[in-house]
Design a protein around this motif. Structure first.
Motif, short mmCIF file in Angstrom:
data_model
loop_
_atom_site.label_atom_id
_atom_site.label_comp_id
_atom_site.label_asym_id
_atom_site.label_seq_id
_atom_site.Cartn_x
_atom_site.Cartn_y
_atom_site.Cartn_z
N GLY A 52 0.81 -1.22 0.00
CA GLY A 52 0.00 0.00 0.00
C GLY A 52 0.84 1.27 0.00
O GLY A 52 0.38 2.32 0.44
N ILE A 53 2.08 1.19 -0.49
CA ILE A 53 2.96 2.36 -0.52
C ILE A 53 2.58 3.23 -1.72
O ILE A 53 2.55 2.74 -2.86
CB ILE A 53 4.43 1.94 -0.62
CG1 ILE A 53 4.79 0.92 0.48
CG2 ILE A 53 5.34 3.16 -0.55
CD1 ILE A 53 4.68 1.45 1.87
N ALA A 72 8.35 8.50 2.76
CA ALA A 72 7.16 9.33 2.61
C ALA A 72 5.95 8.63 3.23
O ALA A 72 5.10 9.28 3.87
CB ALA A 72 6.91 9.63 1.14
N HIS A 73 5.85 7.33 3.05
CA HIS A 73 4.75 6.56 3.65
C HIS A 73 4.84 6.63 5.17
O HIS A 73 3.81 6.81 5.85
CB HIS A 73 4.83 5.11 3.18
CG HIS A 73 3.77 4.23 3.77
ND1 HIS A 73 2.51 4.11 3.24
CD2 HIS A 73 3.77 3.44 4.88
CE1 HIS A 73 1.79 3.28 3.97
NE2 HIS A 73 2.54 2.86 4.98
N TRP A 74 6.02 6.49 5.71
CA TRP A 74 6.20 6.56 7.16
C TRP A 74 5.81 7.95 7.69
O TRP A 74 5.14 8.06 8.71
CB TRP A 74 7.65 6.24 7.51
CG TRP A 74 7.99 6.38 8.96
CD1 TRP A 74 7.63 5.55 9.97
CD2 TRP A 74 8.76 7.42 9.57
NE1 TRP A 74 8.13 5.99 11.18
CE2 TRP A 74 8.83 7.16 10.96
CE3 TRP A 74 9.39 8.55 9.07
CZ2 TRP A 74 9.50 7.98 11.84
CZ3 TRP A 74 10.08 9.37 9.96
CH2 TRP A 74 10.13 9.09 11.32
N ILE A 75 6.22 9.00 6.99
CA ILE A 75 5.90 10.36 7.44
C ILE A 75 4.40 10.60 7.45
O ILE A 75 3.84 11.15 8.41
CB ILE A 75 6.61 11.39 6.53
CG1 ILE A 75 8.13 11.32 6.72
CG2 ILE A 75 6.10 12.81 6.82
CD1 ILE A 75 8.90 12.16 5.72
N THR A 76 3.71 10.15 6.39
CA THR A 76 2.29 10.45 6.27
C THR A 76 1.41 9.48 7.04
O THR A 76 0.43 9.90 7.68
CB THR A 76 1.88 10.44 4.79
OG1 THR A 76 2.24 9.18 4.20
CG2 THR A 76 2.60 11.56 4.03
N GLU A 77 1.74 8.18 7.01
CA GLU A 77 0.85 7.19 7.60
C GLU A 77 1.17 6.87 9.05
O GLU A 77 0.28 6.49 9.81
CB GLU A 77 0.89 5.89 6.77
CG GLU A 77 0.50 6.05 5.31
CD GLU A 77 -0.94 6.49 5.15
OE1 GLU A 77 -1.77 6.12 6.01
OE2 GLU A 77 -1.24 7.20 4.17
#
Length: 513
Positions: A52-53, A72-77
């Motif tokens: 789901g990236i 970016a996924h870590w920052i947003t999710e």
């Protein structure tokens, strides 16, 4: 797929993965056989991960190991912050840049392969993700979180001493503890996906060796680990170190990784990489930076890669001899006596048995070289499969094959003593029936009589037609009804409670007319 024919090649289970592991509790005397490593087996899953990236370059969510997209996924999710997706796309392109490793294989420059846990602090998670790709996180002027993956960027901001309210520039290294060499520990697929050292990157060979060994388990290829070793070594032993306080010029550094600093009085004209930029008030920033240059980010795998560790396994030429000549006989009280020739004195023996043909195996391991073992507690009249093998004492490892193959089969017998012969035996005809009469022996081992019948006087052609159970010294009979016309021959054999037969009586003929 062989177990479930309804599954076809179309069922690729994309985006799913799972494992169910089950370890049985075993009796203490079997533990070292089942778990020779003194614990449950090690399980190292290698999974195709999060699908789901988000990739802003094609607008799709998918699996990827692109370092920029994962950050970016870590920052947003995970952090719940915002990013500038146009800037993320630029970093994703840089992460996908192909580089050639020392083996001549082209690889994406920055990948992340691993996991982060919910019980880890955000700072620990950031350290794993950013540290493995030489990343740099910062606050963008628009309030979003920005980042760069590892690469050289020509500075667009130049500062001088006039921009600082205070500044300290130190020339030289960080003292005797500054590392002169770096050996990154990473996850190596060729080492069964376990940790491995990337080898030693030597930054300064003329000084006393001080080794830094950072652990970067998000890295799964040797080339990336070595490139990180070079970057860490350069940043830990810079030519200059700068620490200072600046005013509104600090806003110009937001979104920058590098800046140029010129000071004629100190004869400094160098580029610095920002280690930390902290806003202490609306008009004041504190900055910590180290000198850096483009060559710190260059890497020629063919000339700069240190010797790579080799992975393999120790293979022994030793083989444990197989046991030849195993015998199994029925003993008293439903036991089985297992015997084998003497084996070398450095070997112990394991014996295993099961209800034939497909019961669960039970086993016993000797604690000294033996030549026999008695299996007890078995069920009377039941067939058992038995095998024996050698193991290396006392570690209970390097076993031989089980012998013999196929296994020997023997019946467990509670009472081995046969009953005496019948004291009387006769057959008479009544219409179309044959009446078999006999008298049981005066023997406490007597339990019943098996009655056999044949169309000839040859016992080898006879079939068992009935078992008559009774007591010692008792007269007994059985009627074989509805026979066709012809001659019939009968035998009777006494048995004990375990089915052990005594002497056979007969044949006696009977003719149906």
């Amino acid at each position: 797929m062989s177990k479930f024919p309804e599954l076809t090649a179309a069922h690729d289970f994309e985006g799913t993965a799972g494992a169910v592991l089950w370890a049985a509790k075993v009796p203490p005397d079997q533990f070292t056989e089942v778990y020779p490593g003194s614990r449950q087996w090690a399980y190292t899953p290698v999974l195709r991960g999060h699908n789901g990236i988000y990739d802003p370059r094609d607008g799709k969510r998918k699996f990827t190991n692109n370092a920029a997209l994962i950050i970016a996924h870590w920052i947003t999710e995970v952090l719940g912050q915002r990013v500038n997706w146009d800037a993320v796309a630029i970093e994703a392109d840089h992460a996908d840049t192909l580089v050639t490793d020392a083996d001549g294989i082209e690889r994406p420059k920055w990948t992340l392969n691993g996991r982060i846990r919910d019980d880890e602090s955000y700072e620990a998670q950031r350290g794993q993700l950013v540290g493995a790709c030489d990343g740099y996180l910062f606050e963008r002027p628009d309030g979003t979180v920005g980042f760069f993956v590892g690469r050289w960027i020509e500075p667009t901001v130049t500062l001088s001493s006039g921009d600082f309210t205070s500044v300290e520039v130190t020339e030289g290294q960080w003292g005797v503890d500054a590392p002169t060499e770096v050996a990154v520990t990473y996850t190596e697929p060729d080492n069964a996906w376990r940790e491995a050292s990337a080898g030693i990157w030597v930054e300064e060979a003329s000084l006393r060796a001080v080794t830094d060994e950072p652990q970067m388990f998000m890295i799964t290829n040797h080339d990336q680990a070595v490139r990180m070793a070079k970057r860490i070594a350069a940043s830990r032993r810079p030519q200059f170190q700068l620490r200072g306080t600046i005013g509104f010029a600090g806003y110009e550094l937001l979104g920058q990784r590098f800046f140029a600093f010129r000071n004629a009085a100190l004869d400094i004209d160098a580029t610095f990489e920002i280690s930390e930029l902290r806003r202490t008030s609306s008009s004041t920033f504190e900055v910590i930076a180290v000198s850096s240059q483009a060559s710190d980010f260059d890497f020629d795998a063919t000339t700069e890669t240190p010797p790579r560790p080799k992975f393999g396994s120790v293979v022994s030429s030793f083989t444990t001899p197989e046991i030849v000549g195993v015998t199994v006989t029925s003993g008293n009280a439903s036991s089985l006596n297992v015997a084998w020739p003497a084996q070398p004195d450095y070997l112990w023996q394991q014996i295993r048995w099961r209800v034939s043909p497909d019961g669960d195996w039970q086993s016993f391991t000797t604690t000294a070289p033996e030549v026999a073992y008695t299996i007890t507690g078995l069920t009377d009249g039941t067939d058992y499969d038995v095998q024996v093998r050698n193991v290396s004492a006392p570690l209970i490892n390097r076993p031989s094959d089980w012998s013999p193959e196929p296994a020997l089969t023997a019946v467990a017998v509670q009472n081995q003593v046969p009953p005496g012969a019948l004291t009387a035996f006769d057959v008479s005809v009544s219409g179309s029936d044959a009446v078999v009469t006999f008298v049981a022996p005066n023997d406490p081992n007597y339990f019943g009589a098996r009655i056999w019948r044949s169309a000839t006087s040859d016992f080898s052609a006879a079939v068992l037609v009935h078992t008559e159970f009774g007591i010692p010294s008792n007269g007994d009979s059985w009627t074989d009804i509805g026979l066709s016309l012809g001659d019939y021959f009968y035998w009777a054999i006494p048995i004990n409670g375990s089915g052990i037969e005594g002497a056979r009586s007969g044949p006696i003929s009977a003719t149906i007319i």
